[in-house]
Design a protein around this motif. Structure first.
Motif, short mmCIF file in Angstrom:
data_model
loop_
_atom_site.label_atom_id
_atom_site.label_comp_id
_atom_site.label_asym_id
_atom_site.label_seq_id
_atom_site.Cartn_x
_atom_site.Cartn_y
_atom_site.Cartn_z
N ARG A 13 1.01 -1.19 -0.03
CA ARG A 13 -0.08 -0.06 0.08
C ARG A 13 0.78 1.04 0.02
O ARG A 13 1.83 1.02 0.45
CB ARG A 13 -0.87 0.00 1.02
CG ARG A 13 -1.82 -1.08 1.13
CD ARG A 13 -2.86 -1.05 2.38
NE ARG A 13 -2.15 -0.62 3.77
CZ ARG A 13 -2.39 0.50 4.40
NH1 ARG A 13 -3.62 1.12 4.09
NH2 ARG A 13 -1.98 0.79 5.86
N GLU A 57 -1.93 0.58 -7.47
CA GLU A 57 -2.17 2.04 -8.09
C GLU A 57 -0.98 2.49 -8.65
O GLU A 57 -1.03 3.59 -9.63
CB GLU A 57 -2.76 2.93 -7.07
CG GLU A 57 -1.89 3.67 -5.98
CD GLU A 57 -2.47 4.66 -5.18
OE1 GLU A 57 -2.55 5.65 -5.76
OE2 GLU A 57 -2.60 4.32 -3.94
N SER A 60 -0.06 1.00 -13.23
CA SER A 60 -0.93 0.82 -14.21
C SER A 60 -1.04 2.38 -14.82
O SER A 60 -0.40 3.19 -14.13
CB SER A 60 -2.38 0.62 -13.75
OG SER A 60 -2.94 1.39 -13.02
N GLY A 71 1.62 5.41 -13.94
CA GLY A 71 1.94 5.04 -12.62
C GLY A 71 3.28 4.78 -12.30
O GLY A 71 4.01 4.38 -13.27
N SER A 166 2.98 9.44 -9.92
CA SER A 166 2.43 9.40 -11.30
C SER A 166 3.03 10.44 -12.20
O SER A 166 3.51 11.43 -11.45
CB SER A 166 1.12 9.17 -11.59
OG SER A 166 0.33 10.42 -11.23
#
Length: 288
Positions: A13, A57, A60, A71, A166
């Motif tokens: 996470r 997260e 991608s 990402g 990102s």
């Protein structure tokens, strides 16, 4: 040489990644194509490597009206073959020149931005396109233009407890054309000089905006608004881009090429790619 001893963690996470970076003794690991050699030469001695590749997260890419968002853990090779990335033509133009295929299979787009090598292609593209970099840190998330993110050679605005989340590239619009070129001694080598261009034209085909970014020519990618240059010198760009080269190319000479050689090279590439971008912009306008 071998790396100094370090701990290794692989959180699942983003909050856990930030927790591991708290204190400033950790280092983010994504692709490792730049970090591992630094560790091997003991130019960096982090206490902990924080592997971010297990954070969903970050692994991608998405595309919407806000742009093409990549990402931090997504491999360059995945972006290279992503159909959605075609909406950002400069990615397709430049990606084959980013190292070698094997390196792109491990290296990440955001990792290249975070490393901030002055001769790297991806930071130059991000600066030319006015891409947005998203960071997460102790104070939360923040976004900034790529030009502000890269502050110098191997230096960025990211703090020791920050992680790049990102980068978002704007999608190409009708009436926009792009150009990319670099010269290296061998394919995959660092560029002696390179240019990235973006040109916009109006309904009558006249230039409304033009940007040019040079890389491998200074301590970071150098971006200039060249709208007036292109409008005034469209018929013969070489003298104008030669003058621009004198102003922006300040890297020292080395065994691969003198400063003067790099200036001449930059001037030629800049003139050619501005012209190509302009023709492509007009073709896209007519086809829209």
């Amino acid at each position: 040489m071998k790396a100094a001893p370090f701990a290794y963690v692989r959180p699942g996470r983003l909050d856990d990644v930030l927790g591991e970076l708290a204190g400033g003794d950790g280092k983010v690991l994504a692709g490792g194509q730049s970090l591992v050699p630094v560790l091997a030469m003991r130019l960096g001695r982090p206490g902990t490597l924080v592997d971010i590749t297990a954070v969903p997260e970050l692994a991608s890419a998405t595309s919407d009206r806000d742009g093409y968002r990549v990402g931090a853990a997504l491999r360059q090779r995945a972006v290279e073959h992503d159909r959605a990335a075609r909406a950002v033509p400069l990615i397709g133009m430049a990606m084959p020149f980013v190292g070698h295929r094997e390196l792109r299979s491990r290296g990440t787009v955001c990792g290249s931005l975070a490393h901030a090598d002055p001769a790297a292609e991806l930071p130059a593209i991000a600066c030319c396109l006015e891409a947005t970099v998203e960071l997460a840190g102790p104070a939360g998330r923040r976004r900034m233009p790529a030009e502000e993110f890269v502050t110098g050679a191997m230096s960025t605005a990211a703090g020791p407890e920050d992680v790049v989340v990102s980068v978002t590239f704007p999608l190409a619009r009708p009436g926009e054309g792009f150009g990319f070129a670099e010269l290296a001694r061998r394919h995959g080598d660092f560029a002696l000089a390179g240019v990235v261009t973006r040109v916009r034209v109006g309904g009558d085909g006249g230039v409304t905006d033009a940007r040019l970014t040079g890389f491998g020519i200074s301590d970071r990618a150098v971006t200039r608004d060249v709208t007036s240059l292109l409008i005034e010198h469209e018929g013969d760009l070489r003298p104008a881009t030669a003058a621009l080269a004198d102003a922006v190319v300040d890297t020292g000479g080395d065994t691969h090429g003198s400063t003067g050689y790099r200036r001449r090279l930059f001037g030629v590439l800049a003139a050619r790619e501005l012209s190509r971008a302009l023709h492509r912009a007009r073709d896209r306008k007519e086809g829209s």
